[in-house]
Write a protein that holds these residues in place. Sequence first.
Motif, PDB file in Angstrom:
ATOM      1  N   ALA A   1      24.490 -40.054  12.690  1.00  0.00           N
ATOM      2  CA  ALA A   1      24.017 -39.077  13.682  1.00  0.00           C
ATOM      3  C   ALA A   1      23.158 -39.773  14.741  1.00  0.00           C
TER       4      ALA A   1
ATOM      5  N   ARG B   1      25.437 -41.602  17.059  1.00  0.00           N
ATOM      6  CA  ARG B   1      26.178 -40.653  17.920  1.00  0.00           C
ATOM      7  C   ARG B   1      25.293 -40.190  19.063  1.00  0.00           C
ATOM      8  N   LYS B   2      24.007 -39.958  18.732  1.00  0.00           N
ATOM      9  CA  LYS B   2      23.061 -39.575  19.785  1.00  0.00           C
ATOM     10  C   LYS B   2      22.894 -40.716  20.795  1.00  0.00           C
TER      11      LYS B   2
ATOM     12  N   GLU C   1      25.342 -37.322  21.975  1.00  0.00           N
ATOM     13  CA  GLU C   1      25.453 -36.031  21.277  1.00  0.00           C
ATOM     14  C   GLU C   1      24.052 -35.438  21.070  1.00  0.00           C
TER      15      GLU C   1
ATOM     16  N   CYS D   1      21.911 -33.754  17.091  1.00  0.00           N
ATOM     17  CA  CYS D   1      22.409 -34.282  15.812  1.00  0.00           C
ATOM     18  C   CYS D   1      21.343 -35.114  15.112  1.00  0.00           C
ATOM     19  N   TYR D   2      20.495 -35.797  15.900  1.00  0.00           N
ATOM     20  CA  TYR D   2      19.410 -36.578  15.298  1.00  0.00           C
ATOM     21  C   TYR D   2      18.133 -36.278  16.057  1.00  0.00           C
TER      22      TYR D   2
END
Length: 126
Positions: free
Chosen positions: A51, A54-55, A60, A63-64
């Motif tokens: 996560a 991904r951030k 994203e 997510c985190y």
Amino acid sequence: MTSKPDLDSPEAIHALVEGFYERLLNDPLMRPVFMETAGIRIEDHLPTIEAYWRKMLLGEKGCYTRNMVAKHEAVHAKGPLRPEHFERWSEHFHQTLDELFSGPMTDRAHLLADRILVNLQRRLLG
Ligand code: HEM
């Protein structure tokens, strides 16, 4: 020579994290930090790390949202991290990336990891 994919999807990040932790957890210097000092549960930890990336790489949102520096401060308080831990983390991260991926996002991941590691090391070790 077949060209490697770029690190540009959640699936690619999943593969990166799997490969990276396979290396970390097979390394006698690093394994105890995760398994003993921090006492992570792999099944919770790996999705958290995915996560995070991904951030950082895919932008994203949501997510985190945790404070990763505080998490490392807590680990460091339980069992001091030393310069060689940072060096080894970096070696495994870059080697995993090089082995699996290439392209602009991969380059960005190399750069980001270096930058974050330098900051983290400075915060923890001064
Ligand atoms: C000496 C180098 C490093 C060591 C030994 C290390 C070790 C650890 C350990 C043991 C945890 C689990 C903490 C816990 O759940 O109690 C953790 C979490 C984490 N690490 Fe590292 N780390 C290092 C460097 C880095 C770097 C450079 C990054 C980012 C580029 C990073 C990203 C993360 C993230 C995102 C978490 C999840 C924190 C959370 O649970 O929210 N780590 N690390």
